[in-house]
Design a protein around this motif. Structure first.
Motif, PDB file in Angstrom:
ATOM      1  N   VAL A 244       0.653  -1.228  -0.071  1.00 28.64           N
ATOM      2  CA  VAL A 244      -0.165  -0.124   0.076  1.00 28.64           C
ATOM      3  C   VAL A 244       0.766   1.317   0.037  1.00 28.64           C
ATOM      4  N   THR A 245       1.835   1.416   0.810  1.00 33.04           N
ATOM      5  CA  THR A 245       2.584   2.662   1.063  1.00 33.04           C
ATOM      6  C   THR A 245       3.583   2.713  -0.319  1.00 33.04           C
ATOM      7  N   ALA A 439      16.656  11.133   6.648  1.00 32.95           N
ATOM      8  CA  ALA A 439      16.211   9.850   7.138  1.00 32.95           C
ATOM      9  C   ALA A 439      15.946   8.793   6.154  1.00 32.95           C
ATOM     10  N   GLY A 440      15.649   9.494   4.743  1.00 31.72           N
ATOM     11  CA  GLY A 440      15.729   8.590   3.642  1.00 31.72           C
ATOM     12  C   GLY A 440      16.924   7.661   3.441  1.00 31.72           C
ATOM     13  N   MET A 441      17.881   8.222   3.326  1.00 28.66           N
ATOM     14  CA  MET A 441      19.245   7.499   2.928  1.00 28.66           C
ATOM     15  C   MET A 441      19.484   6.854   4.259  1.00 28.66           C
ATOM     16  N   ILE A 442      19.389   7.266   5.560  1.00 27.15           N
ATOM     17  CA  ILE A 442      19.646   6.237   6.438  1.00 27.15           C
ATOM     18  C   ILE A 442      18.814   4.923   6.416  1.00 27.15           C
ATOM     19  N   MET A 443      17.773   5.057   6.260  1.00 26.57           N
ATOM     20  CA  MET A 443      16.519   4.097   6.205  1.00 26.57           C
ATOM     21  C   MET A 443      17.296   3.180   4.829  1.00 26.57           C
ATOM     22  N   ALA A 461      11.908  -1.349   0.928  1.00 25.20           N
ATOM     23  CA  ALA A 461      11.081  -2.033   1.947  1.00 25.20           C
ATOM     24  C   ALA A 461      11.585  -1.934   3.524  1.00 25.20           C
ATOM     25  N   PHE A 462      11.414  -1.108   4.117  1.00 24.41           N
ATOM     26  CA  PHE A 462      12.230  -0.775   5.483  1.00 24.41           C
ATOM     27  C   PHE A 462      11.548  -1.446   6.466  1.00 24.41           C
ATOM     28  N   THR A 474       7.019  -4.594   6.920  1.00 26.91           N
ATOM     29  CA  THR A 474       7.818  -3.363   6.213  1.00 26.91           C
ATOM     30  C   THR A 474       7.192  -2.392   5.506  1.00 26.91           C
ATOM     31  N   VAL A 475       7.416  -1.270   5.449  1.00 35.20           N
ATOM     32  CA  VAL A 475       6.860  -0.110   4.741  1.00 35.20           C
ATOM     33  C   VAL A 475       7.899   0.470   3.866  1.00 35.20           C
TER      34      VAL A 475
END
Length: 529
Positions: A244-245, A439-443, A461-462, A474-475
């Protein structure tokens, strides 16, 4: 290679045919002077409904889509269908956003989203961030168009990088000469071929495989025997949130890409955009049929060439079609790379020219200067894309495309929300961009894939368990990064206003967002040719 001689001849003939059309496009709807960004980079802002439909559709549905979506279904099952709902929900979103962007851009002569941000928030720094973000996110997307061509060439037994270099050299030449008119004209042939190939495929291949029941039964049997818990013909509790995300995040990201904006800004008026947003979901039907090729490949017992799953669809065509029609299908994939690659390179070049060259290097640049620099930059962008393929393995470049979505989403607060409100302070938006990008790069750095041995940047998929949740769910990392961006932008806005930092001057007016063709507010644009 000799057993594929027929396919190679037909592929080469059609490829050269559309390349010739690319050069002829410079004389199609020719203005008095191509040496402006309005003409070279936006086709004179004069495209009507049919041209825009093919151009935007050809821009968004790429060669990579043709090979990667069914390959994902072949390898992982239902997760690959995320591409279908995301290309459905994207059009209402685009309808709300890009119609307003079209109007304000025509009033002020904006060529890029960063132009709008510069004028709206009076911040060259924020505009620079938007421009750099667009260029960085677009580069791997251009490189990935080569994945489709590589997959086809491998299937025909053509090895080495020279054919790809030649193909992109031809693309670079006619894009340099004709600008946006080249992909606009070629898009007619590209989309006609793709529709033809897919319609034939969904009729002929299932008939040869014993019908759809047998195809879905074969897919179910494969995934029932798979040890991977996320694979299967149906979603499960662990991957539903990711599905979904990812669909929502991909939809939000798609219309933020510079090439999406370029296709829309080239439209003649607001009604053209509205009609296209109503008609473009027809491509989503096509995408659903394309996705099913992955299940057909399972039933047909198709295997990839080596470890390159992107060769699944070409291998399926090679097995199920006669040689002559396989050549047509390969040409559809190859030509499908040309249209989006051309538009993407033009969009990235326009960002550099308008928001870096003119803003920081030559403020008194003339229209001819801008056109010349944009042409040269478009060549360099294509060279960079080829280098990505030459020096990075395909799997890593595919991961870069997933990263690209996370990156471009960080422009949403300034571009999309900025079209409706100026509540955000420019300092807050800059702080939000920094926080969201970090935040995006760390994840993404912490996403691994033991199956491929990659410990970092192995997908989007985090795992929520890394945030302390007791779950295997995951999201999509892009959505989480965007939420961080928005939260920091809100907080930063309150802090900036509390510190009484300058807001800057907004040169747009509320009525600018509703201007249309022939409106006297439109800035010196000839929309009659």
């Amino acid at each position: 290679m000799s057993e594929h001689l027929t396919e190679i001849i037909i592929f080469t003939f059609l490829f050269l045919l559309v390349s010739g059309m690319g050069f002829v496009a410079a004389r199609w709807r020719r203005p008095n002077d191509l040496a402006t960004l309005d003409e070279w980079g936006l086709g004179g802002r004069s495209f009507g409904s049919w041209i825009t439909w093919f151009l935007v559709g050809g821009d968004l549905y790429t060669a990579y889509t043709f090979v990667a979506v069914p390959a994902l279904l072949w390898g992982a099952g239902a997760t690959g269908f995320f591409a279908v709902p995301y290309t459905i929900v994207v059009y209402p979103i685009v309808f709300l956003v890009l119609v307003r962007l079209w109007s304000v851009s025509h009033v002020h002569g904006f060529v890029t989203p960063a132009d709008f941000v510069r004028a709206r928030f009076d911040s060259p720094t924020l505009a620079l961030l938007i421009a750099v973000t667009g260029i960085v996110a677009t580069m791997p997307y251009i490189a990935l168009q080569l994945v489709g061509i590589e997959a086809v060439l491998k299937t025909m037994g053509v090895t080495g990088h020279l054919p790809i270099i030649i193909a992109f050299a031809i693309l670079a030449a006619y894009t340099y000469q004709s600008g946006l008119r080249a992909p606009a004209l070629i898009a007619f042939v590209k989309d006609t071929l793709i529709y033809l190939v897919i319609i034939v495929a969904v009729i002929v291949i299932p008939a040869k495989l014993g019908g759809w029941d047998g195809i879905f039964d074969a897919a179910k049997a494969k995934f029932d025997a798979s040890p991977a818990p996320g694979d299967g013909p149906l979603l499960n509790a662990n991957n539903q949130l990711q599905y979904v995300t990812l669909a929502l995040g991909s939809a939000l990201a798609l219309f933020l890409y510079p090439h999406s904006v370029t296709g829309v800004l080239a439209s003649r008026n607001r009604d053209v955009i509205k009609r296209n947003m109503s008609a473009l979901p027809a491509y989503s039907l096509l995408l659903g049929l394309i996705a099913l090729l992955g299940y057909m490949a399972i039933a047909a017992g198709v295997k990839p060439i080596g470890t390159d799953n992107n060769t699944i669809v070409p291998q399926l065509f090679d097995k199920m079609f006669p040689d002559w029609f396989a050549g047509v299908a390969y040409a559809a994939v190859g030509i499908g790379a040309l249209v989006p690659a051309a538009i993407m390179s033009i969009a990235a070049a326009n960002l550099f020219t308008r928001n870096i060259y003119r803003e920081y290097l030559k403020r008194d640049a003339t229209d001819a200067d801008e056109a010349r620099v944009s042409k040269i930059t478009s060549l360099l962008v294509k060279v960079g894309a080829v280098l990505c393929i030459l020096f990075l393995d395909t799997g890593f470049s595919i991961d870069l495309q997933l990263i690209g979505g996370v990156i471009i989403l960080q422009t949403l607060p300034a571009v999309a929300l900025g079209l409706y409100t100026r509540w955000f302070h420019r300092a807050g938006l800059i702080a939000g961009w920094i926080a969201g990008m970090a935040a995006g790069m760390i994840m993404l750095y912490n996403i691994s894939n033991p199956a491929t041995g990659k410990m970092h940047f192995a997908g989007s998929a985090f795992p929520l368990e890394q945030l302390g949740f007791d779950t295997k769910m995951t999201v999509y990392a892009g959505i989480l990064a965007l939420l961080v961006n928005l939260a920091v932008a809100v907080i930063g806005t309150f802090v900036a206003r509390g510190a009484r930092l300058g807001e800057g001057n907004d040169v747009t007016q509320p009525d600018h967002y509703f201007a249309d063709e022939g409106d006297p507010r439109v800035k010196e644009l000839d929309l009659t040719h």
